[in-house]
Design a protein around this motif. Sequence first.
Motif, PDB file in Angstrom:
ATOM      1  N   LEU A  53      31.612  39.564  41.176  1.00 52.71           N
ATOM      2  CA  LEU A  53      30.891  39.726  40.102  1.00 52.71           C
ATOM      3  C   LEU A  53      31.157  38.641  39.024  1.00 52.71           C
ATOM      4  N   LEU A  54      29.969  37.912  38.617  1.00 51.09           N
ATOM      5  CA  LEU A  54      30.153  36.820  37.774  1.00 51.09           C
ATOM      6  C   LEU A  54      29.004  36.863  36.732  1.00 51.09           C
ATOM      7  N   THR A  55      29.467  36.265  35.377  1.00 49.98           N
ATOM      8  CA  THR A  55      28.588  36.269  34.278  1.00 49.98           C
ATOM      9  C   THR A  55      27.782  35.105  34.506  1.00 49.98           C
ATOM     10  N   HIS A  56      26.656  34.914  33.774  1.00 46.66           N
ATOM     11  CA  HIS A  56      25.850  33.842  33.827  1.00 46.66           C
ATOM     12  C   HIS A  56      26.495  32.498  33.697  1.00 46.66           C
ATOM     13  N   GLU A  57      27.576  32.497  32.708  1.00 52.43           N
ATOM     14  CA  GLU A  57      28.285  31.404  32.470  1.00 52.43           C
ATOM     15  C   GLU A  57      29.223  30.979  33.523  1.00 52.43           C
ATOM     16  N   GLN A  58      29.903  31.915  34.421  1.00 49.41           N
ATOM     17  CA  GLN A  58      30.622  31.577  35.450  1.00 49.41           C
ATOM     18  C   GLN A  58      29.785  30.964  36.383  1.00 49.41           C
ATOM     19  N   LYS A  59      28.433  31.602  36.778  1.00 55.00           N
ATOM     20  CA  LYS A  59      27.860  31.119  37.739  1.00 55.00           C
ATOM     21  C   LYS A  59      27.239  29.751  37.837  1.00 55.00           C
ATOM     22  N   THR A  60      27.078  29.353  36.268  1.00 57.85           N
ATOM     23  CA  THR A  60      26.617  28.085  36.002  1.00 57.85           C
ATOM     24  C   THR A  60      27.590  27.004  36.199  1.00 57.85           C
ATOM     25  N   ALA A  61      28.964  27.429  35.836  1.00 56.85           N
ATOM     26  CA  ALA A  61      30.116  26.633  35.861  1.00 56.85           C
ATOM     27  C   ALA A  61      30.469  26.360  37.280  1.00 56.85           C
ATOM     28  N   ASP A 103      24.451  40.899  32.144  1.00 55.65           N
ATOM     29  CA  ASP A 103      24.432  39.660  32.422  1.00 55.65           C
ATOM     30  C   ASP A 103      25.008  39.190  33.718  1.00 55.65           C
ATOM     31  N   TYR A 104      25.770  40.235  34.377  1.00 53.92           N
ATOM     32  CA  TYR A 104      26.471  40.149  35.622  1.00 53.92           C
ATOM     33  C   TYR A 104      25.538  39.684  36.797  1.00 53.92           C
ATOM     34  N   ARG A 105      25.934  38.757  37.694  1.00 56.25           N
ATOM     35  CA  ARG A 105      25.541  38.595  39.100  1.00 56.25           C
ATOM     36  C   ARG A 105      26.274  38.886  40.077  1.00 56.25           C
ATOM     37  N   LEU A 106      25.654  39.521  41.213  1.00 57.39           N
ATOM     38  CA  LEU A 106      26.676  39.775  42.383  1.00 57.39           C
ATOM     39  C   LEU A 106      26.587  38.498  43.232  1.00 57.39           C
ATOM     40  N   MET A 107      27.570  37.762  43.223  1.00 60.82           N
ATOM     41  CA  MET A 107      27.889  36.705  44.222  1.00 60.82           C
ATOM     42  C   MET A 107      28.470  37.218  45.495  1.00 60.82           C
ATOM     43  N   ILE A 141      38.075  25.699  43.750  1.00 58.27           N
ATOM     44  CA  ILE A 141      37.121  25.827  42.526  1.00 58.27           C
ATOM     45  C   ILE A 141      37.075  27.487  42.157  1.00 58.27           C
ATOM     46  N   LEU A 142      37.008  28.388  43.036  1.00 60.06           N
ATOM     47  CA  LEU A 142      37.124  29.815  42.729  1.00 60.06           C
ATOM     48  C   LEU A 142      38.290  30.143  41.883  1.00 60.06           C
ATOM     49  N   SER A 143      39.297  29.447  42.488  1.00 63.49           N
ATOM     50  CA  SER A 143      40.670  30.059  41.843  1.00 63.49           C
ATOM     51  C   SER A 143      40.730  29.382  40.352  1.00 63.49           C
ATOM     52  N   GLU A 144      40.252  28.191  40.234  1.00 68.51           N
ATOM     53  CA  GLU A 144      40.468  27.626  38.828  1.00 68.51           C
ATOM     54  C   GLU A 144      39.649  28.112  37.748  1.00 68.51           C
ATOM     55  N   LEU A 145      38.212  28.779  38.343  1.00 71.71           N
ATOM     56  CA  LEU A 145      37.231  29.281  37.333  1.00 71.71           C
ATOM     57  C   LEU A 145      37.701  30.898  37.187  1.00 71.71           C
ATOM     58  N   LYS A 146      38.849  31.235  37.825  1.00 77.42           N
ATOM     59  CA  LYS A 146      39.332  32.605  37.887  1.00 77.42           C
ATOM     60  C   LYS A 146      38.306  33.744  38.259  1.00 77.42           C
ATOM     61  N   ILE A 147      37.487  33.390  39.408  1.00 75.00           N
ATOM     62  CA  ILE A 147      36.443  34.090  40.174  1.00 75.00           C
ATOM     63  C   ILE A 147      37.196  34.762  41.239  1.00 75.00           C
ATOM     64  N   ARG A 148      37.571  36.100  41.162  1.00 77.57           N
ATOM     65  CA  ARG A 148      37.949  36.898  42.165  1.00 77.57           C
ATOM     66  C   ARG A 148      37.258  38.002  42.947  1.00 77.57           C
ATOM     67  N   PRO A 149      37.478  38.148  44.266  1.00 78.35           N
ATOM     68  CA  PRO A 149      36.859  39.105  45.071  1.00 78.35           C
ATOM     69  C   PRO A 149      36.829  40.586  44.435  1.00 78.35           C
ATOM     70  N   VAL A 150      35.769  41.069  44.606  1.00 77.83           N
ATOM     71  CA  VAL A 150      35.602  42.454  44.196  1.00 77.83           C
ATOM     72  C   VAL A 150      35.181  43.398  45.312  1.00 77.83           C
ATOM     73  N   SER A 151      35.385  44.505  45.554  1.00 78.74           N
ATOM     74  CA  SER A 151      34.789  45.546  46.383  1.00 78.74           C
ATOM     75  C   SER A 151      33.626  46.123  45.635  1.00 78.74           C
ATOM     76  N   PHE A 152      32.452  45.900  46.222  1.00 82.29           N
ATOM     77  CA  PHE A 152      31.332  46.073  45.520  1.00 82.29           C
ATOM     78  C   PHE A 152      29.888  46.554  46.674  1.00 82.29           C
ATOM     79  N   SER A 153      29.442  47.867  46.386  1.00 89.43           N
ATOM     80  CA  SER A 153      28.312  48.247  47.556  1.00 89.43           C
ATOM     81  C   SER A 153      27.343  48.579  46.577  1.00 89.43           C
ATOM     82  N   LYS A 154      25.976  48.134  46.690  1.00 88.92           N
ATOM     83  CA  LYS A 154      24.946  48.402  46.036  1.00 88.92           C
ATOM     84  C   LYS A 154      24.303  49.577  46.292  1.00 88.92           C
TER      85      LYS A 154
END
Length: 278
Positions: free
Chosen positions: A47-55, A225-229, A244-257
């Motif tokens: 799950l990413l914010t718009h800012e995280q997606k852009t970065a 504002d969240y996007r599901l990547m 890059i994911l690690s540096e941006l602190k983007i972590r995996p999540v368990s998410f089922s639509k």
Amino acid sequence: MKIFRKIQILLAFYIEKCYNKLVNVLKGRRAEIGYIQSFKRFETKYLLTHEQKTALLEAVGSLLQQDKYGEYSICNLYLDTDDFYFIETSLDKPIYKEKLRVRSYGNVSGQDNVFFEIKKKFDGIVYKRRITIPHSEAENYINNGIKPQSIEGYHANQIFNEIDFLMQKYKPKQKIYLAYDREAYFSPQYPDLRVTFDRNIRSRWEDITLSHDNDTSLLSTGTDDYRLMEIKSSGAIPIGFAHILSELKIRPVSFSKYGNIYKARWAKIKEERDEVKT
């Protein structure tokens, strides 16, 4: 120090690019059949914010390129039993689970083609098998049990037999319309790597059809504002991408639509019942 780190990431990309080229030469090219009928891959969600997606997109640079379709809508009908066997089983997180759905790209009607899919997950690996048939044939099969007449080829018929086995065993019906808007990216360096961003996840529990997108409710993901990547790959995520994911602190999540919409629906029903009791 930053320059050295960037060189490390670029070097990691280059090493994995060479490795993937070698793998593709050894295993050969997949035969073109107009669309891919079977997938076997790992799918990891974030799950990413718009800012995280852009970065993220800025950091990966040319590793990812947006596909030619831009942002488009994916519409699904999920099939389930009256006691919601498929989604209840999935929410228990077993080592093996499966689901049935009909998918279209945008709303459809009549002879427009849709994908009838069986999606399985075993020990963290996703297996997806699908056939393409006219929307009218899919509806006639689900509602009246009439086998689609447009299925051609041994592989397509084999996949249909797998779908039909589940249909005969569980007698599922269309239970929910679920749609979202997607941006998809591919990698010129890594042919098996695909990254998607989904937003506006919406659903409808009545008038379950792919013919329109009206009267839907948005799923709350904590903030609009969240996007599901989703990162989809036949193997491990490229090392440079993982850094890059690690540096941006983007972590995996368990998410089922479907799972989250289902839980939200029953939480609302329970709340309404409690209000009536009081």
